[in-house]
Motif scaffolding. Structure first.
Motif, PDB file in Angstrom:
ATOM      1  N   LEU A 831     -93.993 -25.202  17.812  1.00 10.50           N
ATOM      2  CA  LEU A 831     -93.036 -25.983  18.837  1.00 10.50           C
ATOM      3  C   LEU A 831     -93.702 -26.065  20.172  1.00 10.50           C
ATOM      4  CD1 LEU A 831     -90.446 -27.419  19.293  1.00 10.50           C
ATOM      5  CD2 LEU A 831     -89.278 -25.558  19.849  1.00 10.50           C
ATOM      6  N   ARG A 832     -94.044 -24.865  20.800  1.00 12.24           N
ATOM      7  CA  ARG A 832     -94.455 -25.150  22.062  1.00 12.24           C
ATOM      8  C   ARG A 832     -95.792 -25.965  22.393  1.00 12.24           C
ATOM      9  NH1 ARG A 832     -94.700 -18.916  24.469  1.00 12.24           N
ATOM     10  NH2 ARG A 832     -95.425 -20.027  26.176  1.00 12.24           N
ATOM     11  N   ARG A 833     -96.656 -25.805  21.168  1.00 18.12           N
ATOM     12  CA  ARG A 833     -97.985 -26.488  21.334  1.00 18.12           C
ATOM     13  C   ARG A 833     -97.645 -27.880  21.116  1.00 18.12           C
ATOM     14  NH1 ARG A 833     -99.915 -24.263  17.137  1.00 18.12           N
ATOM     15  NH2 ARG A 833     -99.531 -25.603  15.559  1.00 18.12           N
ATOM     16  N   HIS A 834     -96.800 -28.368  20.360  1.00 14.16           N
ATOM     17  CA  HIS A 834     -96.405 -29.821  20.339  1.00 14.16           C
ATOM     18  C   HIS A 834     -95.680 -30.372  21.490  1.00 14.16           C
ATOM     19  CE1 HIS A 834     -97.716 -30.905  15.900  1.00 14.16           C
ATOM     20  NE2 HIS A 834     -97.242 -29.592  15.535  1.00 14.16           N
ATOM     21  N   ALA A 835     -94.799 -29.359  22.109  1.00 19.25           N
ATOM     22  CA  ALA A 835     -93.995 -29.763  23.180  1.00 19.25           C
ATOM     23  C   ALA A 835     -95.254 -30.113  24.420  1.00 19.25           C
ATOM     24  CB  ALA A 835     -93.042 -28.772  23.710  1.00 19.25           C
ATOM     25  N   ALA A 836     -96.126 -29.335  24.406  1.00 21.71           N
ATOM     26  CA  ALA A 836     -96.943 -29.411  25.594  1.00 21.71           C
ATOM     27  C   ALA A 836     -98.036 -30.432  25.461  1.00 21.71           C
ATOM     28  CB  ALA A 836     -98.166 -28.079  25.335  1.00 21.71           C
ATOM     29  N   ASP A 837     -98.239 -30.888  23.824  1.00 17.91           N
ATOM     30  CA  ASP A 837     -99.115 -32.382  23.979  1.00 17.91           C
ATOM     31  C   ASP A 837     -98.324 -33.434  24.346  1.00 17.91           C
ATOM     32  OD1 ASP A 837    -100.935 -30.656  22.991  1.00 17.91           O
ATOM     33  OD2 ASP A 837    -100.346 -31.212  20.712  1.00 17.91           O
ATOM     34  N   LEU A 838     -96.674 -33.235  24.340  1.00 18.75           N
ATOM     35  CA  LEU A 838     -95.975 -34.397  24.447  1.00 18.75           C
ATOM     36  C   LEU A 838     -95.239 -34.734  26.112  1.00 18.75           C
ATOM     37  CD1 LEU A 838     -93.894 -34.172  21.283  1.00 18.75           C
ATOM     38  CD2 LEU A 838     -95.452 -35.890  21.663  1.00 18.75           C
ATOM     39  N   ALA A 839     -95.864 -33.526  26.822  1.00 22.42           N
ATOM     40  CA  ALA A 839     -95.304 -33.112  28.089  1.00 22.42           C
ATOM     41  C   ALA A 839     -95.169 -34.399  28.829  1.00 22.42           C
ATOM     42  CB  ALA A 839     -96.130 -32.128  28.703  1.00 22.42           C
ATOM     43  N   ARG A 840     -96.325 -35.431  28.947  1.00 24.62           N
ATOM     44  CA  ARG A 840     -96.218 -36.597  29.909  1.00 24.62           C
ATOM     45  C   ARG A 840     -95.568 -37.975  29.264  1.00 24.62           C
ATOM     46  NH1 ARG A 840     -99.631 -36.056  34.483  1.00 24.62           N
ATOM     47  NH2 ARG A 840    -100.647 -34.028  34.543  1.00 24.62           N
ATOM     48  N   ASP A 841     -95.208 -37.962  27.811  1.00 29.01           N
ATOM     49  CA  ASP A 841     -94.686 -38.875  27.259  1.00 29.01           C
ATOM     50  C   ASP A 841     -93.241 -39.171  27.665  1.00 29.01           C
ATOM     51  OD1 ASP A 841     -96.884 -39.210  25.708  1.00 29.01           O
ATOM     52  OD2 ASP A 841     -96.211 -38.202  24.107  1.00 29.01           O
ATOM     53  N   LEU A 843     -89.343 -39.394  27.659  1.00 27.57           N
ATOM     54  CA  LEU A 843     -88.446 -38.587  27.088  1.00 27.57           C
ATOM     55  C   LEU A 843     -87.886 -38.858  25.623  1.00 27.57           C
ATOM     56  CD1 LEU A 843     -87.292 -35.889  27.850  1.00 27.57           C
ATOM     57  CD2 LEU A 843     -85.191 -36.933  28.569  1.00 27.57           C
ATOM     58  N   ASP A 844     -87.762 -40.143  25.455  1.00 26.20           N
ATOM     59  CA  ASP A 844     -87.455 -40.745  24.125  1.00 26.20           C
ATOM     60  C   ASP A 844     -88.530 -40.416  23.104  1.00 26.20           C
ATOM     61  OD1 ASP A 844     -84.794 -41.556  24.653  1.00 26.20           O
ATOM     62  OD2 ASP A 844     -85.239 -43.529  25.093  1.00 26.20           O
ATOM     63  N   VAL A 845     -89.808 -40.616  23.577  1.00 23.84           N
ATOM     64  CA  VAL A 845     -90.859 -40.682  22.774  1.00 23.84           C
ATOM     65  C   VAL A 845     -90.928 -38.778  22.660  1.00 23.84           C
ATOM     66  CG1 VAL A 845     -93.348 -40.733  22.496  1.00 23.84           C
ATOM     67  CG2 VAL A 845     -92.030 -42.636  23.353  1.00 23.84           C
ATOM     68  N   PHE A 846     -90.705 -38.059  23.493  1.00 25.22           N
ATOM     69  CA  PHE A 846     -91.038 -36.755  23.429  1.00 25.22           C
ATOM     70  C   PHE A 846     -89.870 -36.175  22.198  1.00 25.22           C
ATOM     71  CE2 PHE A 846     -89.377 -32.443  24.368  1.00 25.22           C
ATOM     72  CZ  PHE A 846     -90.396 -31.847  24.877  1.00 25.22           C
ATOM     73  N   CYS A 847     -88.792 -36.558  22.233  1.00 30.58           N
ATOM     74  CA  CYS A 847     -87.759 -36.262  21.270  1.00 30.58           C
ATOM     75  C   CYS A 847     -87.953 -36.872  19.742  1.00 30.58           C
ATOM     76  CB  CYS A 847     -86.279 -36.754  21.551  1.00 30.58           C
ATOM     77  SG  CYS A 847     -85.738 -35.871  23.202  1.00 30.58           S
ATOM     78  N   ASP A 848     -88.474 -38.276  19.899  1.00 30.23           N
ATOM     79  CA  ASP A 848     -88.863 -38.629  18.278  1.00 30.23           C
ATOM     80  C   ASP A 848     -90.090 -38.147  17.840  1.00 30.23           C
ATOM     81  OD1 ASP A 848     -86.570 -40.532  18.649  1.00 30.23           O
ATOM     82  OD2 ASP A 848     -87.897 -42.198  19.633  1.00 30.23           O
ATOM     83  N   GLU A 849     -91.157 -37.672  18.571  1.00 24.58           N
ATOM     84  CA  GLU A 849     -92.219 -37.349  18.106  1.00 24.58           C
ATOM     85  C   GLU A 849     -92.082 -35.779  17.419  1.00 24.58           C
ATOM     86  OE1 GLU A 849     -95.326 -38.235  17.434  1.00 24.58           O
ATOM     87  OE2 GLU A 849     -94.771 -40.370  18.001  1.00 24.58           O
ATOM     88  N   LEU A 850     -90.963 -35.083  18.210  1.00 19.65           N
ATOM     89  CA  LEU A 850     -90.446 -33.666  17.720  1.00 19.65           C
ATOM     90  C   LEU A 850     -89.884 -33.793  16.668  1.00 19.65           C
ATOM     91  CD1 LEU A 850     -89.470 -31.446  20.983  1.00 19.65           C
ATOM     92  CD2 LEU A 850     -91.682 -31.669  19.496  1.00 19.65           C
ATOM     93  N   VAL A 851     -88.900 -34.836  16.341  1.00 24.30           N
ATOM     94  CA  VAL A 851     -88.247 -35.021  15.106  1.00 24.30           C
ATOM     95  C   VAL A 851     -89.095 -35.527  14.072  1.00 24.30           C
ATOM     96  CG1 VAL A 851     -86.500 -36.599  14.207  1.00 24.30           C
ATOM     97  CG2 VAL A 851     -85.914 -35.467  16.212  1.00 24.30           C
ATOM     98  N   ILE A 852     -89.946 -36.403  14.276  1.00 28.41           N
ATOM     99  CA  ILE A 852     -91.148 -36.774  13.096  1.00 28.41           C
ATOM    100  C   ILE A 852     -91.759 -35.649  12.546  1.00 28.41           C
ATOM    101  CG2 ILE A 852     -93.074 -37.890  12.713  1.00 28.41           C
ATOM    102  CD1 ILE A 852     -91.875 -40.331  14.704  1.00 28.41           C
ATOM    103  N   GLN A 853     -92.314 -34.817  13.682  1.00 30.76           N
ATOM    104  CA  GLN A 853     -93.250 -33.758  13.137  1.00 30.76           C
ATOM    105  C   GLN A 853     -92.295 -32.513  12.546  1.00 30.76           C
ATOM    106  OE1 GLN A 853     -96.338 -33.120  13.812  1.00 30.76           O
ATOM    107  NE2 GLN A 853     -96.793 -35.076  14.730  1.00 30.76           N
ATOM    108  N   PHE A 854     -91.223 -32.267  12.978  1.00 35.00           N
ATOM    109  CA  PHE A 854     -90.615 -31.121  12.421  1.00 35.00           C
ATOM    110  C   PHE A 854     -89.463 -31.585  11.440  1.00 35.00           C
ATOM    111  CE2 PHE A 854     -92.293 -29.638  16.383  1.00 35.00           C
ATOM    112  CZ  PHE A 854     -92.803 -28.105  16.097  1.00 35.00           C
ATOM    113  N   GLY A 855     -89.069 -32.808  11.535  1.00 36.99           N
ATOM    114  CA  GLY A 855     -87.931 -32.968  10.426  1.00 36.99           C
ATOM    115  C   GLY A 855     -88.268 -33.147   9.128  1.00 36.99           C
TER     116      GLY A 855
END
Length: 872
Positions: A831-841, A843-855
């Protein structure tokens, strides 16, 4: 014709008057001197039945002969109308008429009929300790003379038997009570025509039905009627309408027809008279506003469907006695189901409403008019312990093949009842009334069973393969698609599946062709048409209204389409070809929710009647599987909507971005206990909450909502450190819900000048993840404490961390990262690795990408709340 007639055997000649039936009984008793009393009593009973039949149906001089020899009784009943054939009825236990021949068949040691050129003789013989009676010796003969074959489509056979028995009872009353016939202004000559026409219809229908292989709750039969019968049928209709009016005025012993029986009788007579006059056939399912044109009322009543109903259901007969009840109804009212069967329905009605119920029920039976059928009425039901349970009562009538009209009541609870004393457990076993529901005539049932047994081995792989294909998915449309793939591989050249939604729209889910090179145009899929009361058609509209499965061998041309729905069906046939087809209903409980069309293109291998009954069984299994998937999808959708309704709107806070996501589990249809929350307290600080109540059901969702609301109240009450807020929440939860446990993170984002500070405390929850704009990540794991519900007296720590500008704070539930076979440390690292990759995206993209990656592979609910500080 049985034993030869001995010289000097006693004979009695009688005129066709009703009072002479008693004379015939006395004669038989006097002639049978020398047999045992039991044999004599039975012979007198059977002779009376046969003479009654001759008086009513033959209406000629009746000759009765009876004699005894070697302890055996022999009786002959002769009339002068050999052309008036016998019309045996199945021995329905609730029938008021038509039992004479059945009684002879059941009680006589030998029996039969002999017709000559000028007379017809029905005979029987009896002796003590007789062997088991032989099979039926009666033969139903259709009337002789020129005939026309008519099409009676979608006849609900339970309703037909009930209507036939009712009109025969009315005619019997009129015939046996001449003064009553005079009061109804029915002319004697019209009553004679009505009697003969009734016998003719019964004989023609019985002959036609015995040739059918039953495969559904309706029969489409081709019946040969005499060419000149139209006028007699119209006369019969007028006589029965007059008799019905007399019954409503209580001038007859018979009850008037209930609405569905009256409507069906008129449709049947109109069809016979109309087609004999050259008119086209109209299926019963397509009759506008017919009381029994709904799929629920077409099928005969079956006690097992009461027991399997998903809501509390009670069935009563026309004597107001309970004949079936399911476990949920019995449990709701504090009974065992088997204790209720046989009791009067008033047992479940509060005392102050019993007179009103009896009056309404009696009015329905005496007038044939209803004030409550089909309506949902709020009333209290009486619990066994005397409490009143608020319910909404909905009553429908259904016909049983044995002649009964059954009243089926569903009890929907309107509010949660007061806490009851311990209720008896719901019955595990079915509550079968006795006798159970009958089905089609015995000979037809035997033919069906034998045909099924012969064909079963070659069909077993098809049943098995269809079941396997459908079990691999929970989506109803995909289940239908996979079933059609199996059917086109083994049974048909192409298949089409249609579903009807709650608004009556017919949607074509799929069309599957055996040849994968054949392309199905998008125009053949999607919404076809709306089912309305005026929708006509040849096969699909009828099936969607409850008929079928229907065998279609003469597929009409597109120009003969009777409705837009029919036109779409015929257009598909024109495109893909077809010489024969079977259109089968997809039925859940008693409601039709769709149809399956199977088509063969070649003329050399058409579908036959023998295929239809096996297809009916196959499609029943497919319908059950699809309905289970629909119920799962419906429950899942409702659970998701409920869960989302419990989630809050995020506040708008200056220089702060907030985003949240909720993803329900893909493997369950239940609501869960995951939640997030965000709100601004009176001092201007922003509260952030993430939590998860133990459990995954409605109880967990209710506990979650209660916990969230308590937390809101505690947080708004006065400013306190997060640890103290969670301790007060723990104490409140322990007091109000002592068995509930939950995890939770409560965070307070201060609105101070400069970098924002986050004060937080955790009750056994996963730590928030902080990600800076540069991609550095760390877990805020300080301030950890026990789960809510473990020990409310335990002090809870608080922690404080600074949120750098443009950093992202993520609060999440365990469904986001926990996976079987993966350690929690590895999951957090991922989770930390993916969050770091999305740090500058964004906020909506940050959330959506995490849901796609983990959901994608999560089997649990996922809730997450993200906050980003945006300094001015």
């Amino acid at each position: 014709m049985g034993s030869p007639l001995p010289p000097g055997a006693s004979a009695c000649r009688l005129s066709p008057a009703p009072e002479n039936v008693a004379r015939a009984r006395r004669f038989v008793r006097s002639a049978l001197d020398g047999v045992t009393p039991e044999v004599a009593d039975t012979a007198v009973l059977l002779a009376g039945e046969l003479v009654t039949n001759a008086v009513i149906h033959a209406r000629t001089e009746v000759e009765v002969r009876a004699w005894a020899a070697e302890g055996r009784a022999r009786v002959r009943v002769t009339d002068r109308r050999p052309e008036q054939g016998l019309v045996p009825h199945d021995p329905h236990p609730y029938a008021c008429t038509g039992r004479g021949l059945a009684m002879v068949e059941e009680l006589a040691a030998a029996h039969g009929v002999h017709s000559g050129t000028d007379r017809k003789t029905v005979w029987f013989e009896l002796w003590p300790e007789a062997p088991v009676p032989p099979g039926s010796a009666w033969e139903t003969l259709a009337p002789a003379g020129p005939a026309v074959t008519l099409a009676l489509n979608d006849v609900p056979y339970a309703l037909y038997w009930a209507a036939q028995q009712h009109w025969e009872a009315l005619l019997r009353e009129l015939f046996l009570a001449a003064s009553t016939a005079a009061r109804t202004q029915v002319r004697p000559e019209d009553l004679v025509v009505a009697q003969d026409t009734s016998s003719m219809i019964s004989a023609c229908m019985t002959t036609a039905v015995e040739q059918e292989i039953p495969d559904s709750s309706t029969l489409s039969v081709r019946v040969a009627f005499p060419l000149d019968a139209a006028e007699g049928v119209l006369t019969l209709g007028r006589v029965l309408d007059a008799a019905d009016a007399a019954a409503q005025a209580e001038s007859l012993l018979s009850l008037p027809a209930l609405p569905q029986i009256r409507a069906f009788r008129r449709w049947l007579f109109d069809e016979i008279a109309g087609q004999l006059s050259g008119g086209p056939p109209t299926a019963w399912t397509l009759v506008k506003a017919a009381p029994s044109a709904t799929p629920t009322e077409l099928a005969p009543w079956d006690a097992s469907e009461v027991e399997a109903a998903g809501v509390p259901t009670v069935a009563a007969d026309d004597r107001n006695r309970i004949i079936a009840v399911n476990g949920s109804a019995a449990s709701l009212l504090g009974w065992h189901a088997h204790d209720l069967v046989g009791q009067r329905l008033t047992t479940l009605i509060p005392e102050h409403l019993r007179k009103r119920h009896v009056a309404a029920f009696t009015s329905l039976l005496l007038t044939g008019e209803s004030r409550i059928l089909g309506r949902s009425i709020p009333v209290p039901a009486l619990h066994r312990d005397g409490r009143l349970i608020p319910v909404r009562l909905s009553i429908e009538t259904q016909e049983a093949v044995d002649g009964r009209t059954v009243f089926v009541a569903q009890l929907t609870t309107t509010t949660a009842p007061p806490a009851p004393p311990p209720a008896p457990p719901a019955d595990r076993h079915a509550t079968r009334p006795s006798p159970g529901p009958a089905h089609l005539p015995t000979r037809t049932r035997k033919t069906t069973r034998a045909s099924l047994e012969r064909a079963a081995p070659e069909w077993l792989p098809l049943f098995a393969e269809t079941g396997r294909a459908m079990s691999s998915t929970l989506h109803p449309d995909e289940r239908l698609h996979r079933a059609c793939q199996v059917l086109t591989h083994r049974l048909a050249d192409w298949c089409a599946a249609d579903l009807v939604d709650e608004h009556g729209q017919v949607r074509r889910v799929c069309v599957v062709h055996r040849d994968p090179e054949v392309l199905i145009a998008p125009a053949h899929l999607g919404t076809l048409s709306e089912m309305s009361e005026t929708t006509q058609g040849t096969s699909l509209p009828r099936v969607l209204r409850g008929a079928g499965p229907l065998l279609v061998t003469g597929i009409p041309t597109l120009g003969r389409a009777a409705s837009p729905l029919d036109a779409r069906q015929l257009e598909l046939v024109r495109r893909l070809g077809g010489s024969s087809a079977v259109v089968a209903p997809l039925r859940a409980q008693r409601d039709v929710f769709g149809a399956l069309t199977m088509v063969r293109v070649r003329d050399d291998q058409p579908f036959t009647k023998e295929d239809v009954q096996l297809i009916a069984e196959l499609v029943r299994g497919i319908a059950l599987g699809v309905d289970n998937a629909r119920l799962h999808q419906y429950a899942h959708s409702n659970a998701e909507q409920l869960q989302r309704a419990l989630l809050p709107e995020l506040p708008r806070v200056a220089h702060l971005e907030l985003a949240a996501r909720y993803l329900p589990s893909s493997s369950t249809a239940e609501v869960g206990g995951d939640w997030y929350d965000a709100f601004v307290v009176p001092g201007g600080d922003t509260v952030l909450v993430i939590g998860d109540v133990a459990g995954h059901d409605l109880k967990a969702a209710v506990a979650m909502s209660t916990l969230r609301n308590m937390l809101r109240g505690i947080a708004v009450d006065r400013p306190e450190p997060p640890g103290d807020v969670l301790r007060r929440l723990d104490l409140a939860s322990h007091t109000l819900s002592p068995l509930s446990t939950a995890t939770c993170v409560y965070a307070l984002l201060k609105s101070d000048d400069g970098p924002r500070s986050l004060h937080h405390s955790s009750a056994g929850h996963l730590p928030p993840l902080l990600t800076t704009q540069e991609g550095d990540t760390r877990c805020l794991d300080a301030g950890r404490g026990l789960l809510i519900g473990m020990d409310p007296d335990q002090p809870r720590p608080s922690a404080c961390d600074v949120l750098p500008p443009h950093s992202t704070l993520l609060l999440f539930t365990d469904g986001l990262i926990e996976r079987r076979g993966e350690s929690l440390d590895d999951a957090m690292t991922r989770l930390r690795r993916h969050a770091a990759d999305l740090a500058r995206d964004p906020l909506d993209v940050f959330c959506d990408e995490l849901v796609i990656q983990f959901g994608a592979d999560s089997t649990d609910d996922i809730a997450l709340l993200a906050v980003r500080s945006t300094p001015p």
